[in-house]
Design a protein around this motif. Sequence first.
Motif: not given
Length: 128
Positions: A12-17, A118-128, A83-93
């Motif tokens: 969720q927005p505001g969360g951490s990974l 390069w490594g294979k990516g990992t999906q990060v999704t920031v959403s409520s 930390d303090r993740l935002k929806p705009e941080d949603t991406a493959v990392y």
Amino acid sequence: VQLQASGGGLVQPGGSLRLSCAASGYALDYYAYGWFRQAVGKEREGISCISAHDGRIYYADSVRGRFTISRDNAKNTVYLQMDRLKPEDTAVYYCASPGVVACTVVNGDLSHYGMDYWGKGTQVTVSS
């Protein structure tokens, strides 16, 4: 050198990974490591890099103050605490390495052209 990123997920927005990048191969302690991300419909963005020995760290303006990169040479692992993740941080990392002691920063931007591994990516999704 082989790189494997992990730790992505839905938050969720505001969360951490915390993302991890496990490296395997030779002379890993002598390499810098970086994190990039690519959102749908956008160009790849270099967001952070940590040098091999002198402690130099780069952050893109978009993540500075919220993300923290670190490395554990004993475990051959690089981390990205987000930390303090935002929806705009949603991406493959992606994690990457230039195969030398430092990353290439051009006009203030972390360049992906200097990254040889390069490594294979990992999906990060920031959403409520």
